[in-house]
Design an enzyme around this catalytic site. Sequence first.
Site, PDB file in Angstrom:
ATOM      1  N   LYS A 122       0.814  -1.223   0.000  1.00 29.01           N
ATOM      2  CA  LYS A 122       0.000   0.000   0.000  1.00 29.01           C
ATOM      3  C   LYS A 122       0.844   1.268   0.000  1.00 29.01           C
ATOM      4  CE  LYS A 122      -4.503  -1.550   1.476  1.00 29.01           C
ATOM      5  NZ  LYS A 122      -5.589  -1.535   2.408  1.00 29.01           N
ATOM      6  N   LYS A 205      -3.520 -10.046  -7.029  1.00 24.83           N
ATOM      7  CA  LYS A 205      -4.854 -10.451  -6.574  1.00 24.83           C
ATOM      8  C   LYS A 205      -5.918  -9.447  -7.028  1.00 24.83           C
ATOM      9  CE  LYS A 205      -4.868  -8.049  -2.217  1.00 24.83           C
ATOM     10  NZ  LYS A 205      -5.369  -7.847  -0.913  1.00 24.83           N
ATOM     11  N   LYS A 208     -10.216  -4.476  -4.350  1.00 24.84           N
ATOM     12  CA  LYS A 208     -11.190  -3.376  -4.295  1.00 24.84           C
ATOM     13  C   LYS A 208     -10.545  -2.083  -4.740  1.00 24.84           C
ATOM     14  CE  LYS A 208     -12.140  -4.547   0.073  1.00 24.84           C
ATOM     15  NZ  LYS A 208     -12.528  -4.486   1.482  1.00 24.84           N
TER      16      LYS A 208
HETATM   17  P1  TYM Z   1     -10.418  -6.926   3.126  1.00 22.70           P
HETATM   18  O1  TYM Z   1     -11.555  -5.999   3.374  1.00 22.70           O
HETATM   19  O2  TYM Z   1      -9.286  -6.445   2.300  1.00 22.70           O
HETATM   20  O3  TYM Z   1     -10.944  -8.248   2.449  1.00 22.70           O
HETATM   21  C1  TYM Z   1     -12.018  -8.981   2.987  1.00 22.70           C
HETATM   22  C2  TYM Z   1     -11.787 -10.474   2.814  1.00 22.70           C
HETATM   23  O4  TYM Z   1     -11.660 -10.804   1.428  1.00 22.70           O
HETATM   24  C3  TYM Z   1     -10.473 -11.557   1.215  1.00 22.70           C
HETATM   25  N1  TYM Z   1      -9.948 -11.217  -0.114  1.00 22.70           N
HETATM   26  C4  TYM Z   1      -9.700 -12.123  -1.076  1.00 22.70           C
HETATM   27  N2  TYM Z   1      -9.825 -13.461  -1.099  1.00 22.70           N
HETATM   28  C5  TYM Z   1      -9.477 -14.088  -2.252  1.00 22.70           C
HETATM   29  N3  TYM Z   1      -9.038 -13.443  -3.363  1.00 22.70           N
HETATM   30  C6  TYM Z   1      -8.892 -12.108  -3.373  1.00 22.70           C
HETATM   31  N4  TYM Z   1      -8.491 -11.474  -4.460  1.00 22.70           N
HETATM   32  C7  TYM Z   1      -9.228 -11.384  -2.191  1.00 22.70           C
HETATM   33  N5  TYM Z   1      -9.215 -10.058  -1.859  1.00 22.70           N
HETATM   34  C8  TYM Z   1      -9.651  -9.989  -0.582  1.00 22.70           C
HETATM   35  C9  TYM Z   1      -9.531 -11.115   2.324  1.00 22.70           C
HETATM   36  O5  TYM Z   1      -8.523 -12.073   2.566  1.00 22.70           O
HETATM   37  C10 TYM Z   1     -10.485 -10.947   3.477  1.00 22.70           C
HETATM   38  O6  TYM Z   1     -10.707 -12.183   4.116  1.00 22.70           O
HETATM   39  N6  TYM Z   1      -7.833  -6.736   7.414  1.00 22.70           N
HETATM   40  C11 TYM Z   1      -8.966  -7.348   6.749  1.00 22.70           C
HETATM   41  C12 TYM Z   1     -10.254  -7.126   7.467  1.00 22.70           C
HETATM   42  C13 TYM Z   1     -10.214  -7.468   8.925  1.00 22.70           C
HETATM   43  C14 TYM Z   1     -10.331  -8.764   9.480  1.00 22.70           C
HETATM   44  C15 TYM Z   1     -10.288  -8.557  10.890  1.00 22.70           C
HETATM   45  C16 TYM Z   1     -10.430 -10.039   8.949  1.00 22.70           C
HETATM   46  C17 TYM Z   1     -10.132  -6.577   9.946  1.00 22.70           C
HETATM   47  N7  TYM Z   1     -10.179  -7.226  11.133  1.00 22.70           N
HETATM   48  C18 TYM Z   1     -10.336  -9.637  11.768  1.00 22.70           C
HETATM   49  C19 TYM Z   1     -10.497 -11.100   9.843  1.00 22.70           C
HETATM   50  C20 TYM Z   1     -10.446 -10.909  11.226  1.00 22.70           C
HETATM   51  C21 TYM Z   1      -9.091  -6.764   5.349  1.00 22.70           C
HETATM   52  O7  TYM Z   1      -8.594  -5.709   5.074  1.00 22.70           O
HETATM   53  O8  TYM Z   1      -9.870  -7.502   4.502  1.00 22.70           O
END
Ligand code: TYM
Length: 337
Positions: A122, A205, A208
């Site tokens: 990032k 990957k 968003k």
């Molecule tokens: P975030 O919002 O970036 O993504 C949400 C979930 O989607 C999964 N993900 C993917 N899986 C497969 N292929 C992809 N291209 C892909 N892009 C995203 C992510 O692995 C995630 O599971 N830090 C986390 C949010 C968070 C969280 C937590 C998760 C905050 N606190 C506690 C679990 C437990 C995040 O930014 O996810």
Amino acid sequence: MKKRIFSGVQPSGNLHIGNYLGAIANWVKLQDEFESIFCVVDMHAITVPQDPETLRKKTIEIAKIYLAAGISAKGGSASGGDPTFPIIFIQSQVPEHTELMWILNTISKMSELEKMTQFKDKTQKGGSEGAAVGLFDYPVLMAADILLYGTEVVPVGEDQKQHVELARDLAKRFNQKFGETFIIPKAFIKEEGMRVMGLDNPEKKMSKSAESAYNRIELLDDEETIRRKIKKAVTDSGSEIVYSDDKPALKNLINIYAAFSNKSPKEIEKMYMGKGYGDFKAELAEVIIGFLTPFQEKYSALSDEEVLEILKDGAEKVRPIAKEKLDEVKTKVGFIV
Ligand code: TYM
């Protein structure tokens, strides 16, 4: 007793099929086997600039997506008795998250946060000098999210594995220093869907925050957009539909096809023997549309009011759980509670 799972999604940008396949689809499958808590992590989202009005809208949107995907959280059950699961709630409505984070900050090392791939990614463009401290520190907030609830299992996509490892390390460190307090959580990462790649670049990957909308199929994309995006998706050299590591673009598309059709990559290869990309892509678009149409119908049927009610109820249900753990932590470190 059922074990507990916790996971969350940031209300930043538009959710895509990677978020669904990597995370939410597994939540739906696991929700009855575990005491399930799913969070809309708005405090994580503000580690990069957000427009306040958009953030509010996105927060509701994410909760609607959880519900439309099949998370069966209900409102109206907060008061009296044991909480009923699954629970969905908004992170900023439960201040215990940031309180625990502060305490965990004091046992986190700069060196372990500096190693985080997501922070490096990032800040690749702009450098880390001007990056917000919150962006750097974000994995500690995530550790607090997880540890606050005695979470045993954290269903996420592969990109979050490193963050869950940090939560494990911090839990162990705290326990060692102050005595048994936290359960050591484990990431739950399913092989299929764990890493959906960008449609415009299969080396990275699906994301968003990718600049081009052609990077991803969004969960709320309409039919025409889905057809257009799949048509434009990059492919590899050659014309056969084969599932192989040296054809990463096609491998990604076949994986998506497989995930939404319950067919194996081998079966898909067979189906398209002697056919070309044109047929394959056209039918892949229809497979995705076949999944997303009923999902979007459920999404549209949800009103903001009912969703906000479920979220508020969820926050009321999780707060006593969070407070109990936080009080234990505060006592252990020497605060007067
Ligand atoms: P975030 O919002 O970036 O993504 C949400 C979930 O989607 C999964 N993900 C993917 N899986 C497969 N292929 C992809 N291209 C892909 N892009 C995203 C992510 O692995 C995630 O599971 N830090 C986390 C949010 C968070 C969280 C937590 C998760 C905050 N606190 C506690 C679990 C437990 C995040 O930014 O996810």
